[in-house]
Scaffold this motif. Structure first.
Motif, PDB file in Angstrom:
ATOM      1  N   THR A 138       0.872  -1.165   0.000  1.00 28.07           N
ATOM      2  CA  THR A 138       0.000   0.000   0.000  1.00 28.07           C
ATOM      3  C   THR A 138       0.911   1.217   0.000  1.00 28.07           C
ATOM      4  N   GLN A 139       0.817   2.079  -1.018  1.00 25.03           N
ATOM      5  CA  GLN A 139       1.771   3.167  -1.174  1.00 25.03           C
ATOM      6  C   GLN A 139       1.258   4.437  -0.522  1.00 25.03           C
ATOM      7  N   GLY A 140       2.174   5.121   0.142  1.00 20.93           N
ATOM      8  CA  GLY A 140       1.851   6.398   0.727  1.00 20.93           C
ATOM      9  C   GLY A 140       0.842   6.342   1.861  1.00 20.93           C
ATOM     10  N   VAL A 141       0.751   5.238   2.557  1.00 21.13           N
ATOM     11  CA  VAL A 141      -0.232   5.108   3.630  1.00 21.13           C
ATOM     12  C   VAL A 141       0.487   4.915   4.966  1.00 21.13           C
ATOM     13  N   VAL A 142       0.013   5.634   5.966  1.00 24.79           N
ATOM     14  CA  VAL A 142       0.516   5.489   7.326  1.00 24.79           C
ATOM     15  C   VAL A 142      -0.531   4.724   8.133  1.00 24.79           C
ATOM     16  N   PHE A 143      -0.073   3.718   8.863  1.00 23.33           N
ATOM     17  CA  PHE A 143      -0.969   2.875   9.648  1.00 23.33           C
ATOM     18  C   PHE A 143      -0.721   3.076  11.142  1.00 23.33           C
ATOM     19  N   ARG A 144      -1.747   2.822  11.902  1.00 24.13           N
ATOM     20  CA  ARG A 144      -1.606   2.652  13.352  1.00 24.13           C
ATOM     21  C   ARG A 144      -1.644   1.159  13.604  1.00 24.13           C
ATOM     22  N   VAL A 145      -0.537   0.626  14.144  1.00 27.56           N
ATOM     23  CA  VAL A 145      -0.338  -0.824  14.231  1.00 27.56           C
ATOM     24  C   VAL A 145      -0.160  -1.244  15.685  1.00 27.56           C
ATOM     25  N   PRO A 146      -0.839  -2.296  16.131  1.00 26.71           N
ATOM     26  CA  PRO A 146      -0.661  -2.781  17.503  1.00 26.71           C
ATOM     27  C   PRO A 146       0.806  -3.097  17.812  1.00 26.71           C
ATOM     28  N   GLU A 147       1.238  -2.791  19.009  1.00 28.94           N
ATOM     29  CA  GLU A 147       2.643  -2.983  19.364  1.00 28.94           C
ATOM     30  C   GLU A 147       3.071  -4.444  19.298  1.00 28.94           C
ATOM     31  N   SER A 148       2.124  -5.379  19.421  1.00 28.48           N
ATOM     32  CA  SER A 148       2.476  -6.799  19.368  1.00 28.48           C
ATOM     33  C   SER A 148       3.136  -7.169  18.043  1.00 28.48           C
ATOM     34  N   PHE A 149       2.734  -6.508  16.955  1.00 31.56           N
ATOM     35  CA  PHE A 149       3.377  -6.774  15.662  1.00 31.56           C
ATOM     36  C   PHE A 149       4.813  -6.246  15.660  1.00 31.56           C
ATOM     37  N   ILE A 150       5.007  -5.051  16.191  1.00 30.68           N
ATOM     38  CA  ILE A 150       6.315  -4.413  16.127  1.00 30.68           C
ATOM     39  C   ILE A 150       7.335  -5.123  17.016  1.00 30.68           C
ATOM     40  N   GLN A 151       6.885  -5.658  18.134  1.00 33.50           N
ATOM     41  CA  GLN A 151       7.806  -6.348  19.027  1.00 33.50           C
ATOM     42  C   GLN A 151       8.469  -7.550  18.349  1.00 33.50           C
ATOM     43  N   ASN A 152       7.835  -8.095  17.318  1.00 26.92           N
ATOM     44  CA  ASN A 152       8.406  -9.234  16.599  1.00 26.92           C
ATOM     45  C   ASN A 152       9.672  -8.883  15.832  1.00 26.92           C
ATOM     46  N   PHE A 153       9.962  -7.585  15.657  1.00 25.27           N
ATOM     47  CA  PHE A 153      11.059  -7.171  14.793  1.00 25.27           C
ATOM     48  C   PHE A 153      12.226  -6.558  15.542  1.00 25.27           C
ATOM     49  N   LYS A 154      12.188  -6.608  16.865  1.00 20.87           N
ATOM     50  CA  LYS A 154      13.261  -6.001  17.648  1.00 20.87           C
ATOM     51  C   LYS A 154      14.246  -7.054  18.145  1.00 20.87           C
ATOM     52  N   ASN A 155      14.529  -8.025  17.272  1.00 18.60           N
ATOM     53  CA  ASN A 155      15.434  -9.109  17.630  1.00 18.60           C
ATOM     54  C   ASN A 155      16.892  -8.664  17.539  1.00 18.60           C
ATOM     55  N   GLU A 156      17.726  -9.257  18.378  1.00 14.48           N
ATOM     56  CA  GLU A 156      19.169  -9.020  18.309  1.00 14.48           C
ATOM     57  C   GLU A 156      19.784  -9.932  17.251  1.00 14.48           C
TER      58      GLU A 156
END
Length: 309
Positions: free
Chosen positions: A275-293
């Motif tokens: 989806t181009q040019g769109v800003v979303f409000r996303v639950p933090e549970s999704f984002i926590q999946n990407f903060k891996n070391e």
């Protein structure tokens, strides 16, 4: 159906609140009033299929009785199909009173004939009763990114104030299968491809709560807490980029922005349609999946030891 480029829907009594679906340059349906938010193609196609033929039994032929069918300009539901040049192809008015549970009263534009059509177009608009309101969310696709994870050949992950973590899939020898490695390579550290696949699958399954105006400057993207770049195999365009902005404590959510491949507004590639040019409000549970070391992507030590024996 193939030539329809825009669908406008509104209730006659509320013509200021119109729902507009249109095809973007890539041929994908989007919600025009929702900052380019993707529409569910199956929902749009299902509606168009019902609108191709609205023939049926004639029940009246005078506007004097339109209110008996709930099909006057003021009381009916208007569906307008437009071509690419904005020319009206078809204007249908649906009566909110039904002849049967699976039928609709229909008339075409300025015609006075009222037809009882053996189809439920109202249901395709999620209007299940006379008091139901048009809801754009019924057509909205809040999946942030559609991604073929098998075609990803490079991944860059950068947390705020930290160096980028770069993973590249390449062949070590000519003719050898592609394998993931760090860039620059780290001797003695073997990456678990299942961990990479899981990471990419998590990206491919992010769903937002809503889409926001990308023109606003209040999302914190000038100092993102996390940036992810995804490079697609055999694709010379810029990467798909995900930027994580400010955290919303009350909603337990983050702002997430998708930057398209190539120049702004360019058509997405076959490998990934964002989806181009769109800003979303996303639950933090999704984002926590990407903060891996970095260590997360490595194979378990006992697996490596067993290979050395």
């Amino acid at each position: 159906e193939g030539f329809v480029s825009k669908i406008v829907v509104y209730k006659g009594s509320d013509d200021k609140n119109k729902m507009a679906l249109r095809k973007d340059p890539s041929g994908k349906w989007v919600l025009e009033n929702r900052f380019g938010l993707k529409a569910r193609p199956e929902a749009v196609e299902s509606l168009l299929k019902e609108l191709i033929d609205v023939s049926g039994e004639i029940r009246a032929d005078s506007k004097l009785v339109f209110e008996d069918f709930g099909i006057s300009d003021a009381s009916g539901v208007h569906v307008i199909l437009k071509a690419a040049n904005d020319k009206i192809m078809k204007h249908i008015v649906l009566g909110l009173k039904r002849p049967a549970w699976n039928m609709n009263f229909v008339r075409l534009g300025a015609e006075e004939k009222v037809i009882a059509a053996q189809k439920d177009i109202l249901l395709r608009l999620n209007l299940y009763d006379a008091n139901a309101k048009l809801d754009e969310n019924y057509f909205a696709d809040f999946k942030v990114l559609s991604l073929d994870t098998n075609k990803v050949e490079r991944l860059e992950v950068k947390k705020a104030n930290k160096q980028s973590l770069v993973l590249v899939k390449r062949s070590t020898d000519k003719g050898a299968p592609l394998v993931w490695n760090f860039e620059p390579p780290v001797k003695g550290q073997e990456i678990d491809p299942a961990k990479i696949d899981g990471f990419l699958q998590n990206i491919a399954n992010i769903y937002g709560h809503d889409a926001l105006d990308p023109a606003l400057k209040t999302y914190g993207f000038d100092r993102p807490s996390l940036e992810i770049k995804i490079f697609i195999a055999q694709d010379n365009l810029q990467p798909i980029q995900l930027d994580v902005g400010s955290y919303l404590e009350p909603q337990k959510a983050f702002f997430l922005r998708i930057l398209p491949q190539g120049t702004q507004g360019a058509q997405a590639t076959e490998g990934a349609q964002a989806t181009q040019g769109v800003v979303f409000r996303v639950p933090e549970s999704f984002i926590q999946n990407f903060k891996n070391e970095r260590s997360y992507f490595l194979k378990e030590k006992n697996t490596q030891k067993s290979k050395k024996k």
